[in-house]
Design a protein around this motif. Structure first.
Motif, short mmCIF file in Angstrom:
data_model
loop_
_atom_site.label_atom_id
_atom_site.label_comp_id
_atom_site.label_asym_id
_atom_site.label_seq_id
_atom_site.Cartn_x
_atom_site.Cartn_y
_atom_site.Cartn_z
N ILE A 111 -0.44 8.30 -1.37
CA ILE A 111 -0.32 9.28 -2.45
C ILE A 111 -0.79 10.64 -1.94
CG2 ILE A 111 -1.10 9.88 -4.78
CD1 ILE A 111 0.59 7.27 -4.61
N ILE B 86 -6.59 1.77 -6.98
CA ILE B 86 -6.43 3.17 -6.60
C ILE B 86 -7.68 3.54 -5.82
CG2 ILE B 86 -6.12 5.53 -7.40
CD1 ILE B 86 -4.93 4.25 -9.99
N ARG B 87 -7.48 3.98 -4.57
CA ARG B 87 -8.63 4.29 -3.73
C ARG B 87 -8.34 5.52 -2.87
NH1 ARG B 87 -7.75 -0.77 0.30
NH2 ARG B 87 -6.08 0.14 1.54
N SER C 253 2.62 5.08 -9.70
CA SER C 253 2.01 4.14 -10.64
C SER C 253 3.04 3.47 -11.54
CB SER C 253 0.93 4.82 -11.49
OG SER C 253 1.49 5.63 -12.51
N VAL D 30 -1.73 -1.32 -3.86
CA VAL D 30 -2.82 -0.39 -3.62
C VAL D 30 -2.21 1.01 -3.55
CG1 VAL D 30 -4.61 0.36 -2.00
CG2 VAL D 30 -4.17 -2.08 -2.34
N LEU D 31 -2.76 1.94 -4.35
CA LEU D 31 -2.36 3.34 -4.28
C LEU D 31 -3.47 4.07 -3.54
CD1 LEU D 31 -1.06 3.77 -7.94
CD2 LEU D 31 0.22 3.16 -5.89
N GLU D 32 -3.15 4.58 -2.36
CA GLU D 32 -4.16 5.19 -1.50
C GLU D 32 -3.97 6.70 -1.49
OE1 GLU D 32 -5.88 3.26 2.21
OE2 GLU D 32 -4.40 4.70 3.00
N VAL D 33 -4.96 7.39 -2.06
CA VAL D 33 -4.90 8.84 -2.24
C VAL D 33 -5.33 9.55 -0.96
CG1 VAL D 33 -5.79 10.76 -3.62
CG2 VAL D 33 -5.36 8.54 -4.70
N ILE E 46 -1.68 7.73 -15.11
CA ILE E 46 -1.35 6.48 -14.43
C ILE E 46 -0.69 5.54 -15.44
CG2 ILE E 46 -2.30 4.49 -13.22
CD1 ILE E 46 -4.66 6.40 -12.47
N THR F 293 4.51 0.37 -9.53
CA THR F 293 3.61 -0.61 -8.92
C THR F 293 3.84 -2.01 -9.46
OG1 THR F 293 1.90 -0.17 -10.54
CG2 THR F 293 1.77 1.05 -8.48
N LEU G 101 1.00 10.32 -7.60
CA LEU G 101 0.22 9.22 -8.18
C LEU G 101 0.89 8.70 -9.43
CD1 LEU G 101 -2.24 7.39 -8.20
CD2 LEU G 101 -3.52 9.22 -9.31
N THR H 188 0.86 -1.18 0.00
CA THR H 188 0.00 0.00 0.00
C THR H 188 0.90 1.22 0.00
OG1 THR H 188 -1.79 -1.12 1.15
CG2 THR H 188 -1.79 1.28 1.23
#
Length: 84
Positions: free
Chosen positions: A24, A69-70, A34, A42-45, A57, A37, A30, A21
């Motif tokens: 971002i 991406i969440r 990306s 998991v990219l957590e904004v 991305i 990865t 981001l 995780t």
């Protein structure tokens, strides 16, 4: 005592199955994250408003291990202005 040993053994055997995780902070983060990865990551904004953000991305997941991406908090990341 045995259930505890079994838990730690299972945790150690499955630790490689889940991705990393990455936190971002902004659109530039981001894009850079990306590019690095791996499937399952998991990219957590971070919560906040992104105004006129150009989101790019470059990531490669798989059907079994997609890259996700969440938002850190659902509904708390807001894209405004001419964000694309």
């Amino acid at each position: 005592m045995r259930p505890l040993v079994a838990f730690f053994l299972a945790a150690s055997l499955t630790s490689g199955l889940f991705g990393e995780t990455v936190q971002i902070a902004d659109p530039a983060d981001l894009f850079e994250a990306s590019k690095k990865t791996a499937p399952g990551d998991v990219l957590e904004v971070a919560d906040g408003e992104w105004t006129d953000a150009r989101i790019r991305i470059l990531a490669h997941g798989t059907a079994e291990n997609p890259i996700i991406i969440r938002a850190a908090s659902p509904g708390k990341v807001i894209l405004t202005g001419t964000s694309t």
